[in-house]
Design a protein around this motif. Structure first.
Motif, PDB file in Angstrom:
ATOM      1  N   VAL A  23       0.788  -1.148   0.016  1.00 10.78           N
ATOM      2  CA  VAL A  23       0.066   0.089   0.031  1.00 10.78           C
ATOM      3  C   VAL A  23       0.649   1.340  -0.021  1.00 10.78           C
ATOM      4  N   PRO A  24       0.259   2.174  -0.370  1.00 14.83           N
ATOM      5  CA  PRO A  24       1.337   3.528  -0.583  1.00 14.83           C
ATOM      6  C   PRO A  24       1.306   4.488   0.634  1.00 14.83           C
ATOM      7  N   VAL A  25       0.805   4.032   1.721  1.00 18.87           N
ATOM      8  CA  VAL A  25       0.958   4.974   2.819  1.00 18.87           C
ATOM      9  C   VAL A  25       1.875   3.971   3.911  1.00 18.87           C
ATOM     10  N   ARG A  26       2.659   4.494   4.393  1.00 13.06           N
ATOM     11  CA  ARG A  26       3.528   3.783   5.488  1.00 13.06           C
ATOM     12  C   ARG A  26       3.576   4.385   6.897  1.00 13.06           C
ATOM     13  N   SER A  27       2.643   5.562   7.121  1.00 17.17           N
ATOM     14  CA  SER A  27       2.378   5.963   8.642  1.00 17.17           C
ATOM     15  C   SER A  27       0.977   6.363   8.677  1.00 17.17           C
ATOM     16  N   PHE A  28       0.704   5.583   9.797  1.00 17.18           N
ATOM     17  CA  PHE A  28      -0.819   5.862  10.320  1.00 17.18           C
ATOM     18  C   PHE A  28      -0.948   6.422  11.528  1.00 17.18           C
ATOM     19  N   SER A  29      -2.220   7.073  11.904  1.00 18.71           N
ATOM     20  CA  SER A  29      -2.318   7.940  12.958  1.00 18.71           C
ATOM     21  C   SER A  29      -3.117   7.015  14.019  1.00 18.71           C
ATOM     22  N   ILE A  30      -3.962   6.082  13.410  1.00 11.44           N
ATOM     23  CA  ILE A  30      -5.060   5.215  13.891  1.00 11.44           C
ATOM     24  C   ILE A  30      -5.038   3.682  13.428  1.00 11.44           C
ATOM     25  N   LEU A  31      -5.057   2.730  14.209  1.00  8.96           N
ATOM     26  CA  LEU A  31      -5.071   1.405  13.797  1.00  8.96           C
ATOM     27  C   LEU A  31      -6.448   0.964  14.232  1.00  8.96           C
TER      28      LEU A  31
END
Length: 531
Positions: free
Chosen positions: A361-369
């Motif tokens: 997936v193109p996103v590596r950093s997340f604020s919420i899981l």
């Protein structure tokens, strides 16, 4: 164009049901319009602009053409309409009408549709071959509308192997094409110099061939069946939405101005998958696809979703020297990763791991899981949560939802040889979660392994401010010993806010606000409503 609109019997029946179309359909003879006593024909004497305004308000080309029943001077006025709306018309008559409009524009009759639209809808009983659709598009191109909306149904029994040719629309700024049942290929053959918005619903389309022909395209929505390669290279594109039913082999996106990207797939990716993604301005992303990865020998990742939450900060009063106004303070958007995980007897046979799927997936950093775990049979899920956290160490909020679908039927723990608790050493692991501030668990039952997971989370975090446990209404009495451990955890973290909801009997836990000196919120409203 004839007064009956060039309709077959089925279309004619539809026309009779529509107010805008049925004018003139039931006439048996031509009735001359009335004149005043002095013989003056006031209808024919109306100025062109007013007559054009009248026919424009009728809502469709057929009704406008039927206005010729009033006077011969109204004949052909429909060709100058800024909004051309064709529905329930035979394909041959449609092409003839489009040719008339194009000829009138070429001869200088009226003005081009640079600010108008061309809307075409052909019903299901007029199913067309790919070649026939191409001929209609070629007839529509010289009309040069600012907006084109074309919807029809394809003939599945026809030979559609050659595909549909899409000619150039040099003056068109918006195109929407929908050809069901999606069993052909779209081949662009021209250029779209002013196109800004495009929506395509097709069986197959090569976006790498289309996009170079659209130098000003800002918004693109494409539904493609199948789509093995998603290649989008565009210097102007700002919004992209793509949906497919097929497995992807590769994604190659290079869009320097892209700000919003939405992708969905009912399938997933092939084992040999490659990702190349460059969109430095991207701040709003939505991603969903089917997954084939496993967590150990029991758990499987069913689906992966990414979404962006937009929010604003407080308002501030600003001044530019001439006046003051309130402005919303923009705050960074939160990226949420949602994983649906469940038990699968075939998990041990899956060739991919969760780490491989998350790397696609193109996103590596997340604020919420957010983890949606189908935990039937009271299986141990601690190792699954920690494995997901290992790839999401930057999160600020963790939410775990436990769907215990068969909890009432399956009391007691799973059997000793169950692989749900593998690897066995997960309780001694430690993960760096320096940004984690909030944890919420829906369906927390207080079992020993659940408390063990909380211990690992507390040991891994340094900034945790709030813990919320939503207990089910059927908490097992076997878990009373775990409640004592919860009390010791609270005593060790007195500054943290601790919330308990849907508690069956508060006294059983021996935890209250005065004893623990911690912020405990007890919500009994659900119990009262259930009672």
């Amino acid at each position: 164009m004839d007064a009956d609109g060039g309709a077959c019997e089925e279309c004619r029946n539809k026309q009779l049901a529509l107010t805008c179309c049925r004018v003139g359909l039931r006439r048996s003879r031509r009735t001359p319009h009335r004149t005043d006593g002095d013989g003056t024909d006031h209808i024919s004497a109306l100025p062109d602009d007013l007559r054009l305004k009248i026919v424009s308000d009728l809502g469709c080309v057929r009704a406008a053409s039927n206005m010729s029943l009033l006077s011969r001077t109204w004949r052909g006025l429909w060709r100058r309409l800024p909004e051309l709306d064709f529905h329930y018309i035979c394909p041959d008559r449609l092409i003839a009408a489009l040719d008339q409009v194009a000829s009138a524009r070429a001869e200088g009759e009226g003005s081009p549709l640079t600010s108008g639209s061309l809307n075409i809808y052909l019903p299901f009983h007029h199913r067309l071959s790919a070649a026939r659709i191409s001929s209609i598009l070629r007839a529509a191109a010289p009309v040069a509308p600012a907006k084109l909306d074309f919807s029809l149904f394809m003939d599945e029994d026809a030979d559609n192997s050659a595909g549909i040719e899409l000619p150039g629309f040099d003056c068109t700024t918006s195109i929407k094409l929908s050809f069901a049942p999606l069993e052909t290929t779209l081949h662009p053959t021209g250029h779209f110099a002013k196109l800004e918005t495009m929506s395509l619903i097709f069986y197959q389309i090569d976006l790498s061939d289309l996009l170079p022909r659209c130098p000003t395209l800002r918004k693109l929505k494409a539904y493609c069946w199948p789509l093995a390669l998603l290649k989008v290279h565009s210097a102007s594109l700002q919004e992209l939405k793509v949906y497919t039913h097929s497995d992807l082999r590769a994604i190659d996106i290079a869009t320097p101005l892209l700000k919003k990207f939405k992708f969905g797939s009912d399938e997933g990716t092939e084992n040999e998958f490659s990702l190349s993604f460059s969109a430095p301005l991207l701040d709003d992303v939505s991603w969903r696809w089917w997954c084939l990865s496993s967590f150990g020998a029991l758990w499987r990742l069913w689906s992966l979703k990414i979404k962006t939450v937009k929010h604003h900060g407080p308002t501030h009063l600003t001044s530019n020297g001439e006046g003051s106004c309130l402005q919303l303070q923009q705050r960074p958007h939160d990226k949420i990763l949602l994983l649906k995980i469940g038990k699968s007897r075939y998990a041990r046979n899956l060739s991919r791991s969760f780490g491989q799927d998350i790397s696609r997936v193109p996103v590596r950093s997340f604020s919420i899981l957010e983890l949606d775990i189908i935990a039937t049979g009271r299986h141990v899920y601690g190792a699954v949560v920690l494995e997901a956290l290992r790839f999401c160490t930057s999160i600020q909020r963790l939410k775990i939802t436990l769907n215990r679908l068969q909890e009432r039927k399956r009391r007691g723990t799973c059997h000793a040889s169950c692989p749900c608790d593998q690897p066995r050493n997960w309780r001694s692991r430690s993960i760096t979660l320096t940004n984690l501030k909030e944890v919420e668990v829906d369906g927390f039952s207080g079992e020993d392994h659940e408390v063990d997971l909380l211990k690992v989370i507390f040991r891994s975090m340094t900034m945790l401010e709030e813990l919320t446990l939503n207990f089910p209404t059927n908490v097992s009495p076997e878990c009373s010993s775990a409640y004592e451990e919860l009390r010791s955890i609270l005593n060790a973290h007195r500054s943290m806010k601790f919330n308990i909801y849907q508690w069956v009997d508060v006294q059983e836990s021996s935890m209250d606000e005065s004893e623990l000196d911690s912020q405990i919120v007890l919500d009994t409203s659900s119990d009262e409503s259930d009672g």
